[in-house]
Design an enzyme around this catalytic site. Sequence first.
Site, mmCIF file in Angstrom:
data_model
loop_
_atom_site.group_PDB
_atom_site.id
_atom_site.type_symbol
_atom_site.label_atom_id
_atom_site.label_comp_id
_atom_site.label_asym_id
_atom_site.label_seq_id
_atom_site.Cartn_x
_atom_site.Cartn_y
_atom_site.Cartn_z
ATOM 1 N N GLY A 14 -1.720 4.653 5.216
ATOM 2 C CA GLY A 14 -1.077 4.212 6.466
ATOM 3 C C GLY A 14 -1.044 5.369 7.454
ATOM 4 O O GLY A 14 -0.777 6.498 7.087
ATOM 5 N N ARG A 35 -8.130 0.337 3.929
ATOM 6 C CA ARG A 35 -8.020 0.138 2.480
ATOM 7 C C ARG A 35 -9.444 -0.001 1.950
ATOM 8 O O ARG A 35 -10.294 -0.601 2.587
ATOM 9 C CB ARG A 35 -7.246 -1.132 2.168
ATOM 10 N N ASP A 65 0.728 9.755 -0.928
ATOM 11 C CA ASP A 65 0.743 9.842 -2.384
ATOM 12 C C ASP A 65 -0.445 9.108 -3.033
ATOM 13 O O ASP A 65 -1.183 9.676 -3.847
ATOM 14 C CB ASP A 65 2.074 9.204 -2.803
ATOM 15 N N THR A 124 3.168 11.257 5.146
ATOM 16 C CA THR A 124 3.749 9.933 4.909
ATOM 17 C C THR A 124 5.126 9.854 5.529
ATOM 18 O O THR A 124 5.926 10.788 5.368
ATOM 19 C CB THR A 124 3.879 9.573 3.407
ATOM 20 N N ASP A 166 7.261 7.921 4.496
ATOM 21 C CA ASP A 166 8.185 7.641 3.384
ATOM 22 C C ASP A 166 8.736 8.925 2.760
ATOM 23 O O ASP A 166 9.744 8.899 2.070
ATOM 24 C CB ASP A 166 7.475 6.822 2.297
ATOM 25 N N ASP A 186 7.793 10.688 0.246
ATOM 26 C CA ASP A 186 8.009 10.581 -1.199
ATOM 27 C C ASP A 186 7.008 11.398 -2.018
ATOM 28 O O ASP A 186 6.710 11.063 -3.163
ATOM 29 C CB ASP A 186 7.964 9.101 -1.625
ATOM 30 N N ARG A 214 9.280 1.432 1.210
ATOM 31 C CA ARG A 214 9.161 0.415 0.155
ATOM 32 C C ARG A 214 9.857 0.825 -1.123
ATOM 33 O O ARG A 214 10.557 0.054 -1.750
ATOM 34 C CB ARG A 214 7.682 0.168 -0.142
HETATM 35 O O1 F6P Z 1 3.768 3.899 2.920
HETATM 36 C C1 F6P Z 1 4.061 3.952 4.271
HETATM 37 C C2 F6P Z 1 4.508 2.624 4.787
HETATM 38 O O2 F6P Z 1 4.753 2.833 6.132
HETATM 39 C C3 F6P Z 1 5.689 1.983 4.063
HETATM 40 O O3 F6P Z 1 6.928 2.528 4.430
HETATM 41 C C4 F6P Z 1 5.535 0.550 4.454
HETATM 42 O O4 F6P Z 1 6.158 -0.324 3.565
HETATM 43 C C5 F6P Z 1 4.041 0.379 4.420
HETATM 44 O O5 F6P Z 1 3.479 1.647 4.704
HETATM 45 C C6 F6P Z 1 3.490 -0.659 5.344
HETATM 46 O O6 F6P Z 1 2.124 -0.767 5.112
HETATM 47 P P1 F6P Z 1 1.147 -1.680 5.973
HETATM 48 O O7 F6P Z 1 0.817 -0.937 7.220
HETATM 49 O O8 F6P Z 1 -0.029 -1.846 5.103
HETATM 50 O O9 F6P Z 1 1.871 -2.937 6.277
#
Ligand code: F6P
Length: 328
Positions: free
Chosen positions: A19, A80, A111, A133, A135, A137, A179
């Site tokens: 992301g 992806r 990660d 990230t 997140d 994490d 998440r």
């Molecule tokens: O992992 C980063 C993140 O921003 C998460 O916090 C979130 O749930 C996810 O990506 C959203 O992913 P996408 O852009 O695939 O909807």
Amino acid sequence: MGDSKASRKITVGILTSGGDCPGMNAAYRAVARVSMAKGYSVVAFRWGYKGLVESDALSVSYLDVADILQRGGTVLGSARCEEFTTEEGICSAMDSLKSWEIDYLVVIGGDGSLKGALRLARRGAKIIGIPKTIDNDVPELDNAIGFDSAVNTIVDSLTKLRDTASSHHRAFIIETMGRKSGWLALASGVAGGADVILIPEVPVDYPVLAQEVERRLRAWGAYVLIVVAEGAAKGDDVRTVLESLLKKPVDMRVTVLGHVQRGGSPSAFDRILASRLGYEAVNLIERGEYGVYIGLANNAIRSFPLERLEGEEREIDMELYEISKLLK
Ligand code: F6P
């Protein structure tokens, strides 16, 4: 043969994966510029591992990385790539590293993307990971690139929502990303003065939450800001459960911040962090070190073996969580 190899310029490959988040471009620019300053060639793969598998790359010039420091997202693109998870895909990726004569590959990713890089490392690719990230994490690190910018975006939203919440004597439920990790909700909740912070690491006690909302709304002009990480509960679900528990109806609104949190110009902190990490990645290359990810740990730039990503996950700062409960 040995001589021609020794005299060939080192080629540094770069890709951005996972992301997007603010600061990825700053990291790309730093790796490219420092590499060029050392006389190395730079090749960038488009669309993350997809570009690597499909050998979709460009030879990077100084101007290719001009004017991107301040831009959010990733100018290289990210996607992806199911194929990269297959044996065939990994083989294509290794072939493409060979055909572009990549000596070291710098992966700017989260990660999951860095775990993907570990698969390449196990096939002999020389990898350096730069974690990003929102997140936050990534094991061992204080801050990954993008986290600070996202926290600032959320805090800005909380400030705005506070205005409207106080004007209407309302309860606002603000859903953040995250998440599996509550870092984003916790840090922005503390910085934005949220009254309640719900994180995946602590199960939500709805009856206690309902009492808290009732207690807070008793005063004239009072309002409530509840920040909830998506991994703890969906904002709409929090609202539905609260509605069933509250003794009197409460005017509630849900705001899902969504992908707004991932966009925007990187904060000064993220730009500096990305620049330092880009520089450090090239330092490692100069020293012939690889198979690691680098980042800010205990306030210093450090490196960790990529294998560490397969170990224990990064835990949230429970002390900060406890502090947040005393501040509300
Ligand atoms: O992992 C980063 C993140 O921003 C998460 O916090 C979130 O749930 C996810 O990506 C959203 O992913 P996408 O852009 O695939 O909807």
